[in-house]
Design a protein around this motif. Structure first.
Motif, short mmCIF file in Angstrom:
data_model
loop_
_atom_site.label_atom_id
_atom_site.label_comp_id
_atom_site.label_asym_id
_atom_site.label_seq_id
_atom_site.Cartn_x
_atom_site.Cartn_y
_atom_site.Cartn_z
N ILE A 125 0.99 -1.08 0.23
CA ILE A 125 0.26 -0.13 0.05
C ILE A 125 0.81 1.46 0.28
N VAL A 126 0.61 1.55 -0.91
CA VAL A 126 1.61 3.29 -1.27
C VAL A 126 1.15 4.10 -1.08
N MET A 130 2.26 10.82 -4.62
CA MET A 130 2.10 12.03 -5.65
C MET A 130 3.25 11.39 -6.66
N ASP A 131 3.90 10.41 -6.13
CA ASP A 131 4.87 9.54 -6.81
C ASP A 131 4.51 7.97 -7.31
N LYS A 136 5.33 2.95 -7.83
CA LYS A 136 4.40 1.22 -9.18
C LYS A 136 5.16 0.93 -10.05
N GLU A 137 6.08 0.96 -10.85
CA GLU A 137 6.67 0.92 -12.15
C GLU A 137 8.01 0.34 -11.17
N ALA A 146 0.99 -6.62 -5.30
CA ALA A 146 -0.21 -5.96 -5.75
C ALA A 146 0.57 -5.08 -5.40
N VAL A 147 0.50 -4.04 -6.27
CA VAL A 147 1.29 -2.61 -5.64
C VAL A 147 -0.10 -1.25 -5.73
N VAL A 148 -0.76 -0.92 -4.71
CA VAL A 148 -1.90 -0.27 -4.81
C VAL A 148 -1.61 0.99 -4.19
#
Length: 160
Positions: A125-126, A130-131, A136-137, A146-148
């Motif tokens: 969980i990010v 803003m970034d 995620k990339e 998963a990157v959410v």
């Protein structure tokens, strides 16, 4: 002739100073604008979080609605810390945290650098919204998790 040279050098120095001063002002204004946008986005994120909370939705419940039980938190500034504390005592396990500028431990949870080995979790969980796309990339090259964005959880979670 010497005085003409002195006047020329003085004028050239003055113009150079004005040029660099204007460039610095432009850079400062761009930084101020970026910070303004960042804090505006964080305000809206926290407003949505409080609105969801007032409607009876907990962030733990929203994460569970997405099927996430074992997570990592990316970004341990204020929002990351709030997320960490909001999940304490819930069914959601925070396995570890990730932060570019910090390492060590937060409470009883390890903080890793993004370049370290990252164990698979249901989701990262990010909180650095803003970034998010850049993060995620990068993370998708390192993990199958998963990157959410926390933003997605808060805005879409109630509809699950």
């Amino acid at each position: 002739m010497k005085w003409l040279r002195a006047v020329f050098l003085l004028a050239a120095g003055g113009l150079t100073g004005v040029f660099f001063n204007e460039r610095m002002k432009k850079g400062e204004k761009q930084l101020q604008l970026k910070n303004y946008k960042k804090y505006e986005c964080l305000y809206h994120l926290m407003h949505q979080w409080m609105t969801m909370n007032e409607m009876g939705f907990s962030v733990a419940g929203l994460l569970a609605a997405f099927g996430y039980k074992n997570i990592a938190i990316y970004g341990m500034a204020d929002v990351g810390k709030h997320l960490y504390h909001a999940l304490q005592g819930s069914e959601i396990k925070v396995s570890y945290c990730i932060d570019r500028g910090k390492s060590g431990w937060y409470r009883d949870t390890e903080i890793k650098k993004p370049e370290e080995a990252l164990e698979d979790v249901d989701a990262v969980i990010v909180t650095a919204i803003m970034d998010f796309e850049e993060i995620k990339e990068y993370l998708q090259k390192k993990t199958d998790s998963a990157v959410v964005s926390l933003e997605e959880i808060l805005y879409e979670g109630a509809w699950r």
